[in-house]
Design a protein around this motif. Structure first.
Motif, PDB file in Angstrom:
ATOM      1  N   GLY A 186       0.804  -1.215   0.000  1.00  0.00           N
ATOM      2  CA  GLY A 186       0.000   0.000   0.000  1.00  0.00           C
ATOM      3  C   GLY A 186       0.835   1.262   0.000  1.00  0.00           C
ATOM      4  O   GLY A 186       0.317   2.352   0.236  1.00  0.00           O
ATOM      5  N   GLU A 187       2.130   1.111  -0.281  1.00  0.00           N
ATOM      6  CA  GLU A 187       3.014   2.274  -0.274  1.00  0.00           C
ATOM      7  C   GLU A 187       2.643   3.290  -1.344  1.00  0.00           C
ATOM      8  O   GLU A 187       2.871   4.490  -1.195  1.00  0.00           O
ATOM      9  CB  GLU A 187       4.471   1.840  -0.458  1.00  0.00           C
ATOM     10  N   ASP A 188       2.032   2.818  -2.441  1.00  0.00           N
ATOM     11  CA  ASP A 188       1.629   3.738  -3.502  1.00  0.00           C
ATOM     12  C   ASP A 188       0.490   4.637  -3.042  1.00  0.00           C
ATOM     13  O   ASP A 188       0.487   5.848  -3.303  1.00  0.00           O
ATOM     14  CB  ASP A 188       1.251   2.962  -4.767  1.00  0.00           C
ATOM     15  N   TRP A 189      -0.507   4.053  -2.344  1.00  0.00           N
ATOM     16  CA  TRP A 189      -1.632   4.855  -1.844  1.00  0.00           C
ATOM     17  C   TRP A 189      -1.131   5.922  -0.869  1.00  0.00           C
ATOM     18  O   TRP A 189      -1.546   7.081  -0.944  1.00  0.00           O
ATOM     19  CB  TRP A 189      -2.646   3.938  -1.147  1.00  0.00           C
ATOM     20  N   GLU A 190      -0.232   5.541   0.023  1.00  0.00           N
ATOM     21  CA  GLU A 190       0.262   6.490   1.018  1.00  0.00           C
ATOM     22  C   GLU A 190       1.060   7.610   0.359  1.00  0.00           C
ATOM     23  O   GLU A 190       0.926   8.796   0.737  1.00  0.00           O
ATOM     24  CB  GLU A 190       1.119   5.740   2.048  1.00  0.00           C
ATOM     25  N   LEU A 191       1.888   7.290  -0.637  1.00  0.00           N
ATOM     26  CA  LEU A 191       2.646   8.316  -1.342  1.00  0.00           C
ATOM     27  C   LEU A 191       1.706   9.278  -2.059  1.00  0.00           C
ATOM     28  O   LEU A 191       1.891  10.498  -2.008  1.00  0.00           O
ATOM     29  CB  LEU A 191       3.609   7.674  -2.340  1.00  0.00           C
ATOM     30  N   ASN A 192       0.691   8.739  -2.718  1.00  0.00           N
ATOM     31  CA  ASN A 192      -0.246   9.602  -3.426  1.00  0.00           C
ATOM     32  C   ASN A 192      -1.054  10.467  -2.468  1.00  0.00           C
ATOM     33  O   ASN A 192      -1.428  11.591  -2.820  1.00  0.00           O
ATOM     34  CB  ASN A 192      -1.167   8.764  -4.311  1.00  0.00           C
ATOM     35  N   LEU A 193      -1.295   9.978  -1.258  1.00  0.00           N
ATOM     36  CA  LEU A 193      -1.941  10.808  -0.252  1.00  0.00           C
ATOM     37  C   LEU A 193      -1.072  12.025   0.063  1.00  0.00           C
ATOM     38  O   LEU A 193      -1.566  13.159   0.136  1.00  0.00           O
ATOM     39  CB  LEU A 193      -2.195   9.989   1.021  1.00  0.00           C
ATOM     40  N   ARG A 194       0.232  11.806   0.245  1.00  0.00           N
ATOM     41  CA  ARG A 194       1.124  12.933   0.541  1.00  0.00           C
ATOM     42  C   ARG A 194       1.239  13.886  -0.652  1.00  0.00           C
ATOM     43  O   ARG A 194       1.343  15.107  -0.468  1.00  0.00           O
ATOM     44  CB  ARG A 194       2.510  12.403   0.938  1.00  0.00           C
ATOM     45  N   ILE A 195       1.207  13.341  -1.858  1.00  0.00           N
ATOM     46  CA  ILE A 195       1.233  14.200  -3.046  1.00  0.00           C
ATOM     47  C   ILE A 195      -0.003  15.094  -3.075  1.00  0.00           C
ATOM     48  O   ILE A 195       0.084  16.312  -3.332  1.00  0.00           O
ATOM     49  CB  ILE A 195       1.329  13.342  -4.324  1.00  0.00           C
ATOM     50  N   ARG A 196      -1.167  14.520  -2.785  1.00  0.00           N
ATOM     51  CA  ARG A 196      -2.396  15.307  -2.795  1.00  0.00           C
ATOM     52  C   ARG A 196      -2.423  16.307  -1.635  1.00  0.00           C
ATOM     53  O   ARG A 196      -2.900  17.432  -1.785  1.00  0.00           O
ATOM     54  CB  ARG A 196      -3.606  14.379  -2.742  1.00  0.00           C
ATOM     55  N   ARG A 197      -1.916  15.896  -0.485  1.00  0.00           N
ATOM     56  CA  ARG A 197      -1.841  16.820   0.642  1.00  0.00           C
ATOM     57  C   ARG A 197      -0.947  18.021   0.334  1.00  0.00           C
ATOM     58  O   ARG A 197      -1.169  19.122   0.856  1.00  0.00           O
ATOM     59  CB  ARG A 197      -1.298  16.096   1.875  1.00  0.00           C
ATOM     60  N   ALA A 198       0.072  17.807  -0.490  1.00  0.00           N
ATOM     61  CA  ALA A 198       0.971  18.900  -0.860  1.00  0.00           C
ATOM     62  C   ALA A 198       0.347  19.825  -1.895  1.00  0.00           C
ATOM     63  O   ALA A 198       0.971  20.828  -2.272  1.00  0.00           O
ATOM     64  CB  ALA A 198       2.284  18.328  -1.393  1.00  0.00           C
ATOM     65  N   GLY A 199      -0.863  19.506  -2.345  1.00  0.00           N
ATOM     66  CA  GLY A 199      -1.577  20.380  -3.268  1.00  0.00           C
ATOM     67  C   GLY A 199      -1.507  19.980  -4.720  1.00  0.00           C
ATOM     68  O   GLY A 199      -2.085  20.663  -5.578  1.00  0.00           O
ATOM     69  N   TYR A 200      -0.822  18.875  -5.025  1.00  0.00           N
ATOM     70  CA  TYR A 200      -0.686  18.439  -6.412  1.00  0.00           C
ATOM     71  C   TYR A 200      -1.821  17.494  -6.799  1.00  0.00           C
ATOM     72  O   TYR A 200      -2.520  16.949  -5.938  1.00  0.00           O
ATOM     73  CB  TYR A 200       0.657  17.740  -6.622  1.00  0.00           C
ATOM     74  N   ARG A 201      -1.956  17.275  -8.094  1.00  0.00           N
ATOM     75  CA  ARG A 201      -2.983  16.368  -8.604  1.00  0.00           C
ATOM     76  C   ARG A 201      -2.401  14.989  -8.895  1.00  0.00           C
ATOM     77  O   ARG A 201      -1.293  14.882  -9.421  1.00  0.00           O
ATOM     78  CB  ARG A 201      -3.602  16.924  -9.902  1.00  0.00           C
ATOM     79  N   VAL A 202      -3.171  13.962  -8.562  1.00  0.00           N
ATOM     80  CA  VAL A 202      -2.931  12.597  -9.023  1.00  0.00           C
ATOM     81  C   VAL A 202      -4.008  12.334 -10.064  1.00  0.00           C
ATOM     82  O   VAL A 202      -5.196  12.550  -9.790  1.00  0.00           O
ATOM     83  CB  VAL A 202      -3.012  11.587  -7.866  1.00  0.00           C
ATOM     84  N   TRP A 203      -3.619  11.865 -11.233  1.00  0.00           N
ATOM     85  CA  TRP A 203      -4.539  11.832 -12.369  1.00  0.00           C
ATOM     86  C   TRP A 203      -4.721  10.414 -12.900  1.00  0.00           C
ATOM     87  O   TRP A 203      -3.757   9.654 -13.012  1.00  0.00           O
ATOM     88  CB  TRP A 203      -4.006  12.726 -13.492  1.00  0.00           C
ATOM     89  N   PHE A 204      -5.971  10.067 -13.208  1.00  0.00           N
ATOM     90  CA  PHE A 204      -6.290   8.774 -13.828  1.00  0.00           C
ATOM     91  C   PHE A 204      -6.610   9.001 -15.294  1.00  0.00           C
ATOM     92  O   PHE A 204      -7.475   9.818 -15.644  1.00  0.00           O
ATOM     93  CB  PHE A 204      -7.476   8.113 -13.138  1.00  0.00           C
ATOM     94  N   ASP A 205      -5.907   8.276 -16.169  1.00  0.00           N
ATOM     95  CA  ASP A 205      -6.135   8.352 -17.610  1.00  0.00           C
ATOM     96  C   ASP A 205      -6.452   6.954 -18.123  1.00  0.00           C
ATOM     97  O   ASP A 205      -5.565   6.098 -18.203  1.00  0.00           O
ATOM     98  CB  ASP A 205      -4.886   8.904 -18.315  1.00  0.00           C
ATOM     99  N   PRO A 206      -7.713   6.676 -18.466  1.00  0.00           N
ATOM    100  CA  PRO A 206      -8.098   5.318 -18.872  1.00  0.00           C
ATOM    101  C   PRO A 206      -7.512   4.881 -20.202  1.00  0.00           C
ATOM    102  O   PRO A 206      -7.606   3.696 -20.557  1.00  0.00           O
ATOM    103  CB  PRO A 206      -9.630   5.392 -18.939  1.00  0.00           C
ATOM    104  N   THR A 207      -6.890   5.809 -20.963  1.00  0.00           N
ATOM    105  CA  THR A 207      -6.250   5.391 -22.213  1.00  0.00           C
ATOM    106  C   THR A 207      -4.908   4.721 -21.960  1.00  0.00           C
ATOM    107  O   THR A 207      -4.326   4.137 -22.877  1.00  0.00           O
ATOM    108  CB  THR A 207      -6.040   6.587 -23.163  1.00  0.00           C
ATOM    109  N   LEU A 208      -4.415   4.805 -20.727  1.00  0.00           N
ATOM    110  CA  LEU A 208      -3.170   4.131 -20.346  1.00  0.00           C
ATOM    111  C   LEU A 208      -3.511   2.759 -19.783  1.00  0.00           C
ATOM    112  O   LEU A 208      -4.432   2.625 -18.977  1.00  0.00           O
ATOM    113  CB  LEU A 208      -2.421   4.937 -19.289  1.00  0.00           C
TER     114      LEU A 208
END
Length: 361
Positions: A197-219
């Motif tokens: 679950g290290e990916d979820w936790e890292l993305n939480l910190r990225i979002r907390r820092a104000g950045y966007r995590v983006w989902f692109d279904p074409t990938l």
């Protein structure tokens, strides 16, 4: 077109030809490593590329295969990961890499052609710090194909966007991920105290820092699940335990869907206990039978999935699907409850610790 959201931080966009670093932790992956590396090095992107393999203490031929690959291609760099943990290996690989965009690759996966180029375009368009796509699970044996069907089902893994989402937009987390290095350095890369679950936790910190995590279904990325029942059960027990640990640490920030497997386990235990008491005559009355309703409903759901279009073509495939789903949910839920009570502590995914597999064709 720039899709940044007002009031949010935009990740930097390096020049198109600034280069890409692929990072891949490796432990007992002799069956998959060559294909994973080949699909990675076949990615066509502007500028230089490198692939950093973080080699754990494999007991199969993974290290020899990695050395052979590195000797034949100067773009491949090897680093040692004696701890074997995925987040440790990822951080070692990131520190050894050079370029401003980091692409995480799993040795159990294969990048489809054009994956990285499209991800770079999406990062530039959205100014996100991380972008991910869809995990396309696949299999070769009847068992592995059944696990893949479960992965690709909304019932199997709870309906997360990267298990079949079709709508592009901001996301809670991302499968694997294509990151901007500057943001990883700012938030501190992967937390090495979290083994799953290290990916979820890292993305939480990225979002907390104000950045966007983006989902692109074409990938999309092809993922090869565990090949045997014991490995699958061990994998999901460890995954559930670390999700329980993340709930202990971060509480409500975890999606409600993560609580479905532990609720199932509690309902199953209650059903068994009441069933024994009913059989011995200690408990009587129609109302006591209501305790069996959740398990009955779950069994009906599993049957509907197995008999539906996602269950496979033949009756044997459908039977495998029906057997695999609870083999994922119950260990996950049991691991979750154990960790909620005691913490994940030193729980490891032992499904990765035994090697010596027959090479794939």
């Amino acid at each position: 077109m720039h899709l940044a959201t007002p009031g949010r931080r935009d990740a930097p966009v390096p020049p198109d030809d600034a280069g890409v670093s692929f990072v891949m932790p490796v432990l007992n992956e002799e069956r998959y490593l060559r294909r994973a590396v080949a699909s990675t090095l076949a990615q066509e992107v502007p500028g230089p590329v490198e692939l950093v393999l973080a080699l754990g203490p494999s007991t199969d031929a993974s290290r020899a295969i990695a050395r052979e690959i590195a000797a034949a291609d100067a773009r491949v760099v090897l680093v040692d990961n004696p701890a074997a943990d995925i987040p440790v290996g990822l951080n070692l690989a990131i520190r050894a890499s050079r370029y401003p965009t980091i692409v995480r690759v799993d040795a159990h996966s294969e990048l489809v052609p054009g994956y990285t180029r499209r991800a770079l375009a999406t990062l530039a368009r959205t100014r996100a710090a991380n972008v991910g796509g869809v995990m396309r699970a696949d299999g070769r044996s009847p068992f592995q194909r059944a696990v893949a069907r479960a992965y690709n089902s909304r019932v199997g893994l709870g309906g997360g966007a990267y298990h079949g989402g079709t709508e592009e937009g901001e996301a809670e987390s991302a499968y694997l991920g294509v990151f901007r290095r500057t943001v990883l350095e700012e938030v501190g890369a992967f937390d090495e105290s979290i083994r799953r679950g290290e990916d979820w936790e890292l993305n939480l910190r990225i979002r907390r820092a104000g950045y966007r995590v983006w989902f692109d279904p074409t990938l999309s990325v092809v993922y090869w699940p565990r090949e045997s029942w014991p490995r699958l059960v061990r994998q999901f027990r460890a995954t559930g335990a670390w999700r329980g640990e993340l709930v202990r640490r971060y509480g409500r920030r975890n999606s409600l869907r993560f609580f479905a497997p532990p609720v199932l386990v509690v309902a199953a235990v209650a059903s068994v206990v009441v069933g024994v008491l009913q059989a011995t005559g200690v408990v009587r009355g129609r109302r006591s039978g209501l305790v069996h309703a959740p398990v009955t409903a779950y069994a009906a759901l599993v049957g509907a999935v197995a008999l539906g279009p996602g269950g496979g073509r033949r009756w044997r495939d459908r039977a495998w699907t029906a057997a695999v789903l609870p083999s994922m949910h119950v260990p996950w839920g049991a691991g979750f409850l154990w960790a909620i009570a005691r913490g994940a502590r030193d729980t490891v995914d032992t499904s990765r610790l035994d090697g010596r597999n027959t090479p794939l064709p």
